[in-house]
Design a protein around this motif. Sequence first.
Motif, mmCIF file in Angstrom:
data_model
loop_
_atom_site.group_PDB
_atom_site.id
_atom_site.type_symbol
_atom_site.label_atom_id
_atom_site.label_comp_id
_atom_site.label_asym_id
_atom_site.label_seq_id
_atom_site.Cartn_x
_atom_site.Cartn_y
_atom_site.Cartn_z
ATOM 1 N N UNK A 1 0.836 -1.210 0.000
ATOM 2 C CA UNK A 1 0.000 0.000 0.000
ATOM 3 C C UNK A 1 0.869 1.258 0.000
ATOM 4 N N UNK A 2 1.905 1.251 0.845
ATOM 5 C CA UNK A 2 2.843 2.379 0.901
ATOM 6 C C UNK A 2 3.504 2.575 -0.463
ATOM 7 N N UNK A 3 3.981 1.493 -1.045
ATOM 8 C CA UNK A 3 4.686 1.566 -2.331
ATOM 9 C C UNK A 3 3.783 2.084 -3.443
ATOM 10 N N UNK A 4 2.528 1.673 -3.440
ATOM 11 C CA UNK A 4 1.593 2.170 -4.447
ATOM 12 C C UNK A 4 1.375 3.674 -4.298
ATOM 13 N N UNK B 1 7.914 23.715 -10.419
ATOM 14 C CA UNK B 1 6.476 23.418 -10.495
ATOM 15 C C UNK B 1 5.629 24.655 -10.180
ATOM 16 N N UNK B 2 4.413 24.698 -10.716
ATOM 17 C CA UNK B 2 3.546 25.852 -10.489
ATOM 18 C C UNK B 2 2.705 25.748 -9.215
ATOM 19 N N UNK B 3 3.036 24.841 -8.318
ATOM 20 C CA UNK B 3 2.313 24.716 -7.048
ATOM 21 C C UNK B 3 3.314 24.397 -5.941
ATOM 22 N N UNK B 4 2.956 24.706 -4.685
ATOM 23 C CA UNK B 4 3.879 24.492 -3.572
ATOM 24 C C UNK B 4 3.794 23.054 -3.040
ATOM 25 N N UNK B 5 4.759 22.642 -2.212
ATOM 26 C CA UNK B 5 4.752 21.294 -1.637
ATOM 27 C C UNK B 5 3.456 20.952 -0.901
ATOM 28 N N UNK B 6 2.847 21.952 -0.268
ATOM 29 C CA UNK B 6 1.620 21.725 0.492
ATOM 30 C C UNK B 6 0.456 21.303 -0.399
ATOM 31 N N UNK B 7 0.536 21.583 -1.687
ATOM 32 C CA UNK B 7 -0.544 21.251 -2.614
ATOM 33 C C UNK B 7 -0.368 19.882 -3.275
ATOM 34 N N UNK B 8 0.720 19.180 -2.967
ATOM 35 C CA UNK B 8 0.995 17.913 -3.641
ATOM 36 C C UNK B 8 -0.105 16.879 -3.428
ATOM 37 N N UNK B 9 -0.578 16.740 -2.208
ATOM 38 C CA UNK B 9 -1.628 15.754 -1.929
ATOM 39 C C UNK B 9 -2.854 16.013 -2.816
ATOM 40 N N UNK B 10 -3.270 17.253 -2.913
ATOM 41 C CA UNK B 10 -4.415 17.606 -3.745
ATOM 42 C C UNK B 10 -4.162 17.319 -5.221
ATOM 43 N N UNK B 11 -2.948 17.549 -5.678
ATOM 44 C CA UNK B 11 -2.601 17.266 -7.075
ATOM 45 C C UNK B 11 -2.674 15.765 -7.368
ATOM 46 N N UNK B 12 -2.178 14.940 -6.449
ATOM 47 C CA UNK B 12 -2.234 13.484 -6.625
ATOM 48 C C UNK B 12 -3.692 13.029 -6.631
ATOM 49 N N UNK B 13 -4.482 13.542 -5.683
ATOM 50 C CA UNK B 13 -5.898 13.165 -5.604
ATOM 51 C C UNK B 13 -6.651 13.594 -6.860
ATOM 52 N N UNK B 14 -6.341 14.785 -7.372
ATOM 53 C CA UNK B 14 -6.985 15.275 -8.584
ATOM 54 C C UNK B 14 -6.642 14.358 -9.769
ATOM 55 N N UNK B 15 -5.386 13.957 -9.870
ATOM 56 C CA UNK B 15 -4.984 13.043 -10.944
ATOM 57 C C UNK B 15 -5.731 11.719 -10.833
ATOM 58 N N UNK B 16 -5.875 11.213 -9.626
ATOM 59 C CA UNK B 16 -6.583 9.939 -9.419
ATOM 60 C C UNK B 16 -8.041 10.053 -9.827
ATOM 61 N N UNK B 17 -8.682 11.159 -9.438
ATOM 62 C CA UNK B 17 -10.082 11.377 -9.795
ATOM 63 C C UNK B 17 -10.274 11.476 -11.301
ATOM 64 N N UNK B 18 -9.295 12.033 -11.989
ATOM 65 C CA UNK B 18 -9.370 12.191 -13.434
ATOM 66 C C UNK B 18 -8.886 10.960 -14.187
ATOM 67 N N UNK B 19 -8.493 9.929 -13.428
ATOM 68 C CA UNK B 19 -8.024 8.696 -14.065
ATOM 69 C C UNK B 19 -6.623 8.795 -14.612
ATOM 70 N N UNK B 20 -5.865 9.789 -14.151
ATOM 71 C CA UNK B 20 -4.483 9.960 -14.591
ATOM 72 C C UNK B 20 -3.563 9.268 -13.605
ATOM 73 N N UNK B 21 -2.303 9.187 -13.941
ATOM 74 C CA UNK B 21 -1.324 8.626 -13.026
ATOM 75 C C UNK B 21 -1.494 7.131 -12.860
ATOM 76 N N UNK B 22 -1.130 6.647 -11.695
ATOM 77 C CA UNK B 22 -1.090 5.209 -11.417
ATOM 78 C C UNK B 22 -2.297 4.779 -10.626
ATOM 79 N N UNK B 23 -2.854 3.679 -11.012
ATOM 80 C CA UNK B 23 -3.941 3.050 -10.245
ATOM 81 C C UNK B 23 -3.345 1.948 -9.391
ATOM 82 N N UNK B 24 -4.013 1.601 -8.337
ATOM 83 C CA UNK B 24 -3.518 0.477 -7.538
ATOM 84 C C UNK B 24 -3.942 0.607 -6.128
#
Length: 191
Positions: free
Chosen positions: A24-27, A168-191
């Motif tokens: 889970x951590x690795x994913x 990058x055009x966003x700060x470190x604090x926004x990374x979680x939201x960026x990952x979640x947004x990618x997941x919601x849009x079906x981008x990035x890695x699934x798992x």
Amino acid sequence: MNIPTQKECYGLIREMGMMDHIVDHSQQVCRVAVCLAEKLSCQGIDLNLELIQASALLHDITKTRSFRTRENHAETGGKFLQERGFEEVGHVIAQHVKLDTYVASGSPVEAEIVNYADKRVLHDQIVLLADRLAYILERYGDGQESRERILGLWAKSKELEKKIFSCLPFPPEALKGEVEKDQEQGLGVRG
């Protein structure tokens, strides 16, 4: 360059009997690393996305075994992949705890992305560097020497964070939201 497919990565994970929570951590580390790589690519930084994805997914490949053997899981994980013909993946994995070199300038490279992504994931949650540091100090900082080594490594991780996010055009604090947004849009890695 020989890079295992996602299917091959999961075969290696099964072969090594990785504990579920480490998978889970690795994913999640993989999701973070791929998100960063994709965002950096949009900024014109050339990265090998397949190398990052496989390396992030397999970065803790020997961690389950290390609980019993006390081996350096970054070192043995890198060697494990190199012995299977995945030289570049092994090289990145060997650096997921401590980079071979820390360079404050220039564009981020694959090993830096995987190293940093691992520092941002506590268990399977995306956290700030400070939160992960607090956990690492509590868990592994059992003496003055250990604490000093961890704090020194974290100072380098903060510099790495500055390097990555200066591109990058966003700060470190926004990374979680960026990952979640990618997941919601079906981008990035699934798992």
